[in-house]
Design an enzyme around this catalytic site. Sequence first.
Site, short mmCIF file in Angstrom:
data_model
loop_
_atom_site.label_atom_id
_atom_site.label_comp_id
_atom_site.label_asym_id
_atom_site.label_seq_id
_atom_site.Cartn_x
_atom_site.Cartn_y
_atom_site.Cartn_z
N ASN B 25 -50.80 67.24 -56.24
CA ASN B 25 -49.39 67.76 -56.24
C ASN B 25 -48.85 66.76 -57.45
O ASN B 25 -49.42 65.62 -57.56
CB ASN B 25 -48.45 68.08 -55.08
CG ASN B 25 -48.23 66.67 -54.26
OD1 ASN B 25 -48.25 65.60 -54.67
ND2 ASN B 25 -47.80 66.86 -53.04
N ASP B 213 -52.57 88.24 -68.01
CA ASP B 213 -53.47 89.44 -68.38
C ASP B 213 -54.39 89.49 -67.06
O ASP B 213 -54.86 90.60 -66.74
CB ASP B 213 -54.70 88.49 -69.45
CG ASP B 213 -55.92 89.57 -69.57
OD1 ASP B 213 -55.72 90.72 -70.15
OD2 ASP B 213 -57.00 89.18 -69.34
#
Lengths: 337, 337, 337
Positions: B25, B213
């Site tokens: 992270n 997409d």
Amino acid sequence: MSAMKASDAASSLQLCRIMRPDDANIVGNVHGGNILKMIEEAGCIISTRHCNTQNEDRCLAVLVRVEKTEFLSPLFIGEVAHATAEITYTSPHSLEVQVKVMGENILTGAKKLVNRAVLWYVPCSLQNVDKIMEVPPIKFAAEQEEEGQKRYEAQKTARLKTKEMVEEVMPPPPKPEKHSVGFSQSSLIHLVGPSDCTLHDYVHGGVTMKLMDEVAGIVAARHCNTNIVTASVDAINFHRKIKKGCVVTVTGRLTFISNKSMEIEVVVDACSLVDTEKVSYRAVSAFFTFISLDKYGKAQSVPPLKVNGEDEQKRYDEGQARYLFNKAKRLAAKEAN
Amino acid sequence: MSAMKASDAASSLQLCRIMRPDDANIVGNVHGGNILKMIEEAGCIISTRHCNTQNEDRCLAVLVRVEKTEFLSPLFIGEVAHATAEITYTSPHSLEVQVKVMGENILTGAKKLVNRAVLWYVPCSLQNVDKIMEVPPIKFAAEQEEEGQKRYEAQKTARLKTKEMVEEVMPPPPKPEKHSVGFSQSSLIHLVGPSDCTLHDYVHGGVTMKLMDEVAGIVAARHCNTNIVTASVDAINFHRKIKKGCVVTVTGRLTFISNKSMEIEVVVDACSLVDTEKVSYRAVSAFFTFISLDKYGKAQSVPPLKVNGEDEQKRYDEGQARYLFNKAKRLAAKEAN
Amino acid sequence: MSAMKASDAASSLQLCRIMRPDDANIVGNVHGGNILKMIEEAGCIISTRHCNTQNEDRCLAVLVRVEKTEFLSPLFIGEVAHATAEITYTSPHSLEVQVKVMGENILTGAKKLVNRAVLWYVPCSLQNVDKIMEVPPIKFAAEQEEEGQKRYEAQKTARLKTKEMVEEVMPPPPKPEKHSVGFSQSSLIHLVGPSDCTLHDYVHGGVTMKLMDEVAGIVAARHCNTNIVTASVDAINFHRKIKKGCVVTVTGRLTFISNKSMEIEVVVDACSLVDTEKVSYRAVSAFFTFISLDKYGKAQSVPPLKVNGEDEQKRYDEGQARYLFNKAKRLAAKEAN
């Protein structure tokens, strides 16, 4: 088969890519292995494209050897790497490709030469990967042709020689005293996945080199606990292909240390997980040289290597011989200019 | 089948890997999920290798259970994770594998225990994945054997118990009517990582478009259950930047369907995970058009869209207007040539 | 600032890359999103490079708009995509870049036009990303200049128009009350690709666990807006296999919160995109425990959970029972030593 002139062949190909955080170590230096991988992708495209210009049977160019290569300038996150490949010699069954990598800082416009490598490819039939195809000849100027022929003979001799020595195994490390060979020896295991392979389900040479550089980097960092970078890679021969679904074990160990550099021997053993024979075999082996950088990015001294036993001493002496040979060669080249 | 002694079996396997920016992270803590993935890779290799030592039929070991596991120390970018796997029990049709993960700081040499996990595998035939194979037995010392047997019984009971319960917990939401807008509407969330970003820590527009997409493709495939491909994308405006560490939610829904194409509206909402204000905002929106291909790669008809309510009808009409406008433009361009 | 002629500017840039299994769907068609991503990388490099040729302050070009674009030919695994970018217009604060993507089959030599896109970039200062910099002007032929000006005005109008509309289309769902279960509940969908799978085309258990941890982490971060890490995972059973080409939906929600830990239930539902039956099924479920860390890396208190209704209360009580049971077990283990 009529020969093309070098200028006729789609004689040059360029790849480029922005370097990202995952391509680099925590200090921001791009791993040499990523550059080698990019070089091999360029070489694979240009030679596969060329070999399919005349053959009826479709084929893929497979990497069999990379000549000794040096990393001349470091590359950093955010810079753009440009790899330009060119076919520089063809023998009846192999091609020599030269790839030059430039680094571009798109903020300052600065450019630098990062690496220049020479690769040898052999075209293998897509139907039968063990069938070697013919290479459409390219006609070079007489002098180039002659020099190419010499390089071809030299690499052929070198490949045959290493093929004999290659099966020697690297035993697990003995008790690890700090700065001994066993202390930093490292292995990684990788299960070959689809994206490591292309159309014929064999691992790209570039993927293998990236893994080798990764292990060598761990060995070097363990030995000197600093920011380390790949300085050069000795000639690599790809003796055997590695198929999808294999497990590869990549092992690296220190062989020799000069004042400011570390030589690391890396071997790649492959083994099918499911085949009945299930014999592990040595696929590739090579020597990587790393240097240690201080916080200003300058090369610094490396702790000496503690050598134990005859075998380690023998490898140390051989490493030293390679080191002195390369040093003498560099000096000779300098004087020649 | 004669039993092997535990010490004979390829009794231990070690993976190692450097932790990279994308594994962690923004504060540098490696995600637990990456450690679990590495543990499972080690378990899969050692158990697949073992199960193929005697079987005639080739098989792969499939994970069926992981016992409760704890993360004992954090792991950071640049550290090396070592996962060591060992087979600790075999029943006729399953294996218990224990994996220990050590973290090594290769700069300081410091080591720490990161995780210790127990996994259960079952060998499935490569020919027929539903056929469970026999596990070559390993002979353990009497006491170990007995304890292993107990663990085996306990996990078997637990697995059967949860199998009954599993459909209870969080039942899948009732699916709307087939071929309605709600039926195929899909969302994905993505945590923006370092490799998604530019030098100034904002997401590359290309990364956002790839996610858009991806969602649009899932919507299209859910609607028509065929091979679908992107045919075109309407103009996309990037209204607001998306910063590293944000969570983006990408949502797609069908708006209009012509005879052979589907228009999908995709929106991207971004939200910081660490800012106290934590306002979610709309970053991008666009229309994607997909077509459905038959097995020969030719465009084919698409099931009509069931429109419910005023809003869906309004969007359908707007989509149709866009479709007719683009069609007219294409025809005009054709005539002009 | 003196204007460059178009031919002076580093007027063209080319990227190329071999398409891999992970770039495509199961039938082998490369996802449109990967082509868009490559287009944007080319556009970003050429425009960032250009904008830094004269500015004092370093800047990055940020994508603000992509014009409508069509996918003219499909691209397949093993083919090489070449993206060529060119700057075709400059306004004082933006650039228009045209990118053409060609597909090359390096086995047959066949080439095809895959996509042609127009992108608009704006240079943002690296020091202050909200500061828009000046674009060094490029001088085009009079006619080109005039047409570019028209395209510039048209896209500006379109961008302003959609900016007003954008918040309308698909408004973000009204957020439940802060710190309630619904507030942090999160789902992700993932299309299973080749690299997620084993040799027999089923998802690796480790890949599933990584996705589960990712969702659980987002749930935890949404609840407490701090740096969170995985503390433990309860036993996970893999009831059903997940095949390549499936879509998996991974959903996480908070069940219980102790003083310093959060329990999150995660379920994985899988659904084939191509099977006609198309039944979604529950493949895996598990409980993850996360803790919140302060800036020194120490565990800190977590905001309490607002529980609504009977179901949430029941799950809360069950979570508390698991928590107390594990705590008692840990204490007992400690005393035993």
